[in-house]
Design an enzyme around this catalytic site. Structure first.
Site, PDB file in Angstrom:
ATOM      1  N   PRO A 130      83.039   2.768  16.688  1.00  0.00           N
ATOM      2  CA  PRO A 130      83.624   1.683  16.596  1.00  0.00           C
ATOM      3  C   PRO A 130      83.806   0.459  15.174  1.00  0.00           C
ATOM      4  O   PRO A 130      84.210  -0.141  15.223  1.00  0.00           O
ATOM      5  CB  PRO A 130      82.912   0.848  18.198  1.00  0.00           C
ATOM      6  CG  PRO A 130      82.470   1.830  19.041  1.00  0.00           C
ATOM      7  CD  PRO A 130      82.375   2.334  17.553  1.00  0.00           C
ATOM      8  N   SER A 134      85.192   5.485   8.196  1.00  0.00           N
ATOM      9  CA  SER A 134      85.502   5.229   6.305  1.00  0.00           C
ATOM     10  C   SER A 134      84.003   5.862   5.807  1.00  0.00           C
ATOM     11  O   SER A 134      83.629   6.270   4.976  1.00  0.00           O
ATOM     12  CB  SER A 134      86.802   3.906   6.283  1.00  0.00           C
ATOM     13  OG  SER A 134      87.865   4.447   6.436  1.00  0.00           O
ATOM     14  N   PRO A 242      85.632  19.761   3.491  1.00  0.00           N
ATOM     15  CA  PRO A 242      86.939  19.979   2.827  1.00  0.00           C
ATOM     16  C   PRO A 242      87.695  21.131   3.988  1.00  0.00           C
ATOM     17  O   PRO A 242      88.336  21.478   3.523  1.00  0.00           O
ATOM     18  CB  PRO A 242      85.959  21.041   1.984  1.00  0.00           C
ATOM     19  CG  PRO A 242      85.010  19.455   1.552  1.00  0.00           C
ATOM     20  CD  PRO A 242      84.569  19.803   2.315  1.00  0.00           C
ATOM     21  N   GLU A 244      87.326  21.060   6.649  1.00  0.00           N
ATOM     22  CA  GLU A 244      88.686  20.107   8.014  1.00  0.00           C
ATOM     23  C   GLU A 244      89.543  20.044   7.509  1.00  0.00           C
ATOM     24  O   GLU A 244      90.681  19.804   8.223  1.00  0.00           O
ATOM     25  CB  GLU A 244      87.415  19.080   8.303  1.00  0.00           C
ATOM     26  CG  GLU A 244      88.242  17.857   9.239  1.00  0.00           C
ATOM     27  CD  GLU A 244      87.161  17.019  10.237  1.00  0.00           C
ATOM     28  OE1 GLU A 244      86.309  17.028   9.933  1.00  0.00           O
ATOM     29  OE2 GLU A 244      87.822  15.400  10.570  1.00  0.00           O
ATOM     30  N   GLU A 369      93.749   6.656   1.894  1.00  0.00           N
ATOM     31  CA  GLU A 369      92.864   6.003   1.087  1.00  0.00           C
ATOM     32  C   GLU A 369      91.640   6.435  -0.049  1.00  0.00           C
ATOM     33  O   GLU A 369      91.551   6.244  -0.358  1.00  0.00           O
ATOM     34  CB  GLU A 369      92.915   4.312   1.146  1.00  0.00           C
ATOM     35  CG  GLU A 369      93.828   3.488   1.255  1.00  0.00           C
ATOM     36  CD  GLU A 369      94.511   4.290   3.412  1.00  0.00           C
ATOM     37  OE1 GLU A 369      94.393   4.829   3.359  1.00  0.00           O
ATOM     38  OE2 GLU A 369      96.072   4.017   2.616  1.00  0.00           O
TER      39      GLU A 369
HETATM   40  C1  LIG Z   1      93.918  10.139  17.621  1.00  0.00           C
HETATM   41  C2  LIG Z   1      92.409  10.631  16.391  1.00  0.00           C
HETATM   42  C3  LIG Z   1      91.629  11.453  16.396  1.00  0.00           C
HETATM   43  C4  LIG Z   1      90.235  11.195  15.986  1.00  0.00           C
HETATM   44  N1  LIG Z   1      89.377  12.110  16.332  1.00  0.00           N
HETATM   45  C5  LIG Z   1      88.071  11.820  15.664  1.00  0.00           C
HETATM   46  C6  LIG Z   1      87.269  13.282  15.948  1.00  0.00           C
HETATM   47  O1  LIG Z   1      87.245  14.094  16.711  1.00  0.00           O
HETATM   48  N2  LIG Z   1      86.226  12.841  15.383  1.00  0.00           N
HETATM   49  C7  LIG Z   1      85.256  11.454  14.457  1.00  0.00           C
HETATM   50  O2  LIG Z   1      84.673  11.297  14.200  1.00  0.00           O
HETATM   51  N3  LIG Z   1      86.251  10.755  14.581  1.00  0.00           N
HETATM   52  C8  LIG Z   1      88.150  10.828  14.728  1.00  0.00           C
HETATM   53  N4  LIG Z   1      89.000  10.147  14.945  1.00  0.00           N
HETATM   54  C9  LIG Z   1      88.845   8.942  13.547  1.00  0.00           C
HETATM   55  C10 LIG Z   1      88.954   9.180  12.268  1.00  0.00           C
HETATM   56  O3  LIG Z   1      88.444   9.953  11.392  1.00  0.00           O
HETATM   57  C11 LIG Z   1      89.178   7.665  11.666  1.00  0.00           C
HETATM   58  O4  LIG Z   1      90.036   7.139  12.605  1.00  0.00           O
HETATM   59  C12 LIG Z   1      89.349   7.157  10.047  1.00  0.00           C
HETATM   60  O5  LIG Z   1      88.520   7.858  10.013  1.00  0.00           O
HETATM   61  C13 LIG Z   1      89.278   5.586   9.616  1.00  0.00           C
HETATM   62  O6  LIG Z   1      88.296   4.755  10.457  1.00  0.00           O
HETATM   63  P1  LIG Z   1      88.500   4.054  10.805  1.00  0.00           P
HETATM   64  O7  LIG Z   1      89.211   4.248  12.192  1.00  0.00           O
HETATM   65  O8  LIG Z   1      87.537   2.595  11.230  1.00  0.00           O
HETATM   66  O9  LIG Z   1      89.297   3.059   9.867  1.00  0.00           O
HETATM   67  P2  LIG Z   1      88.691   1.961   9.143  1.00  0.00           P
HETATM   68  O10 LIG Z   1      87.069   2.720   8.251  1.00  0.00           O
HETATM   69  O11 LIG Z   1      87.829   0.736   9.613  1.00  0.00           O
HETATM   70  O12 LIG Z   1      89.069   1.831   7.743  1.00  0.00           O
HETATM   71  C14 LIG Z   1      90.790   0.932   8.241  1.00  0.00           C
HETATM   72  C15 LIG Z   1      91.506   0.992   6.661  1.00  0.00           C
HETATM   73  O13 LIG Z   1      91.017   0.623   5.640  1.00  0.00           O
HETATM   74  C16 LIG Z   1      90.851   1.008   4.659  1.00  0.00           C
HETATM   75  N5  LIG Z   1      89.310   1.643   3.923  1.00  0.00           N
HETATM   76  C17 LIG Z   1      88.716   1.602   3.981  1.00  0.00           C
HETATM   77  N6  LIG Z   1      87.692   1.528   3.014  1.00  0.00           N
HETATM   78  C18 LIG Z   1      88.358   1.403   2.001  1.00  0.00           C
HETATM   79  C19 LIG Z   1      88.639   1.461   0.495  1.00  0.00           C
HETATM   80  N7  LIG Z   1      86.957   1.580   0.412  1.00  0.00           N
HETATM   81  N8  LIG Z   1      89.298   1.924   0.005  1.00  0.00           N
HETATM   82  C20 LIG Z   1      90.290   1.820   0.278  1.00  0.00           C
HETATM   83  N9  LIG Z   1      91.180   1.881   1.439  1.00  0.00           N
HETATM   84  C21 LIG Z   1      89.328   1.812   2.352  1.00  0.00           C
HETATM   85  C22 LIG Z   1      91.333   2.526   5.533  1.00  0.00           C
HETATM   86  O14 LIG Z   1      91.911   3.497   4.452  1.00  0.00           O
HETATM   87  C23 LIG Z   1      92.219   2.142   6.434  1.00  0.00           C
HETATM   88  O15 LIG Z   1      93.402   1.930   6.648  1.00  0.00           O
HETATM   89  C24 LIG Z   1      89.314  10.158  15.068  1.00  0.00           C
HETATM   90  C25 LIG Z   1      91.201   9.036  15.115  1.00  0.00           C
HETATM   91  C26 LIG Z   1      92.122   9.004  15.816  1.00  0.00           C
HETATM   92  C27 LIG Z   1      92.786   8.173  16.068  1.00  0.00           C
END
Ligand SMILES: Cc1cc2nc3c(=O)[nH]c(=O)nc-3n(C[C@H](O)[C@H](O)[C@H](O)COP(=O)(O)OP(=O)(O)OC[C@H]3O[C@@H](n4cnc5c(N)ncnc54)[C@H](O)[C@@H]3O)c2cc1C
Length: 381
Positions: A130, A134, A242, A244, A369
């Protein structure tokens, strides 16, 4: 343009996947949407047909294909049905299973892989929390040593197959002092005391895939559940990401291509002002533009698939494939909706669902990003 990466073996395999899709998927898609999940029969049928074990050695019931082009064929055919199918299947067979195959102990392989290949053990991968996805190195779920055991506390979110999985390959902090060098992967069985799941998350699209939060409250595991090496989880994930991202890229392009082909047909059949709408220069040029974009994207992804089949795909090339394919997919589907007019906004039309389903591909598997961050770093910036 004629694609050159597949030979007759791949096409024969494609025919058997299509047969599976026609028999065991297409008649049930409305039910999958209503249930917000794929039923266990989907997995068992896919297992029976040998579609879950391409990555798994024969001794554990897999097909041990040893050629990523078969995985690509499977992703393509499932993507033609709907974006959720290659996602759920991919998480199980293409993304999570390889952690066990390549990093697991003999005991883990014997315990889990036959069930993974048959569909009796459904896999998920738990990285995102939660507090963030990223910045994987900052994950907070902890495992604390207690005698011979580890005690795991924390939670994961957005986990595909999370609501129905039997085993989660979970990234956990085992050393609070060491950042990315203090993360370990554990195989956590869903029957463990202290493991629980939240509701199926209510998503904007991809209803057929179940996505859930997972909770770990004093879950006890031992070293026998560590996948790979202690404190090497971050490196293991970086090595596997990669594949994935490539799997996502294949599905992104195949999904958009299928809907584009259906849209071209629609433009031939739908009339306005006494003529098929596809004959209006705007729509004709637009479709010409979109078909070109898809073919260019497909050519790059095909090159990546070939490179990966030879073990040569770089993390940077996979990052390029992932962001670019999801961008093209989004653009193509946006225009496909417009070409369908009001019907493009109706859920009963595949194009509408496809457009909603596709939005997430720019976010997951590492956001676009983050992909550009990786590519930029490679430029020395
Ligand atoms: C339907 C669905 C299925 C998924 N399935 C899985 C799964 O099976 N297993 C799993 O582990 N995860 C899963 N995910 C999670 C997914 O990989 C994450 O949502 C994704 O990695 C982004 O993380 P976050 O949502 O916490 O966004 P955050 O990390 O909070 O990022 C928010 C925004 O900030 C931007 N941002 C963050 N850091 C930077 C940076 N350094 N420079 C520029 N921009 C930045 C991001 O690009 C994004 O636009 C799933 C997500 C969804 C929606």
């Amino acid at each position: 343009m004629k694609r050159e990466i597949y030979d007759e073996d791949h096409e024969a395999f494609r025919a058997s996947v299509k047969e599976f899709v026609d028999r065991s998927v297409l008649p049930h898609t409305d039910q999958h949407i209503a249930d917000k999940a794929l039923p266990r029969e989907f997995w068992l049928e896919a297992g029976k047909q040998g579609l879950l074990g391409l990555e798994i050695p024969e001794q554990y019931g897999g097909a041990e294909a040893g050629d990523y082009r078969f995985n690509a064929v499977l992703q393509e055919e499932l993507a033609k049905v709907g974006a959720a199918y290659p996602t759920c299947h991919g998480i199980h067979a293409d993304i999570t299973a390889p952690y066990i195959v390549e990093l697991g102990t003999d005991e883990q392989k014997e315990r889990w892989l036959p069930g993974v290949a048959s569909g009796e053990i459904l896999l998920a991968i738990g990285m995102t929390e939660p507090s963030g996805g990223s910045d994987l190195a900052a994950l907070k779920t902890t495992a604390v040593r207690d005698g011979d055991e580890w005690v795991i506390n924390g939670s994961k979110t957005f986990i595909t197959n999370g609501y129905s999985c039997d085993l989660v390959v979970t990234a956990v902090r085992t050393d609070p002092e060491k950042g990315p060098k203090g993360i370990t992967l554990f195989g956590i069985e869903a029957t463990k005391e202290g493991f629980s799941r939240g509701r199926k998350l209510d998503k904007v699209g991809m209803e057929e895939s179940d996505t859930a939060e997972l909770f770990f409250e004093n879950v006890r595991v031992t070293d026998a559940e560590i996948i790979g090496e202690l404190n090497m989880g971050f490196i293991h994930m970086m090595q596997k990401l990669p594949q994935e991202r490539l799997a996502c890229s294949i599905a992104n392009v195949a999904h958009a291509k299928q809907i584009l082909l259906e849209t071209i047909q629609y433009a031939k059949e739908r009339h306005a002002f006494g003529a098929p709408i596809g004959t209006f220069q705007h729509i004709k040029f637009l479709l010409a533009d979109l078909v070109t974009r898809i073919e260019v994207a497909e050519a790059y992804i095909d090159k990546c698939v070939l490179a990966h089949s030879k073990g040569e795909l770089t993390a940077v090339d996979a990052a390029k494939a992932k962001w670019y394919s999801s961008d093209v997919q989004g653009e193509v589907l946006e225009h496909c909706v417009q070409i369908h007019g009001g019907y493009g906004f109706m859920n009963e039309y595949r194009v509408a669902r496809a457009w909603r389903d596709a939005r997430v591909t720019k976010i997951w598997a590492g956001s676009n990003e983050i992909m550009k961050e990786l590519i930029g770093r490679d430029l020395g910036l």
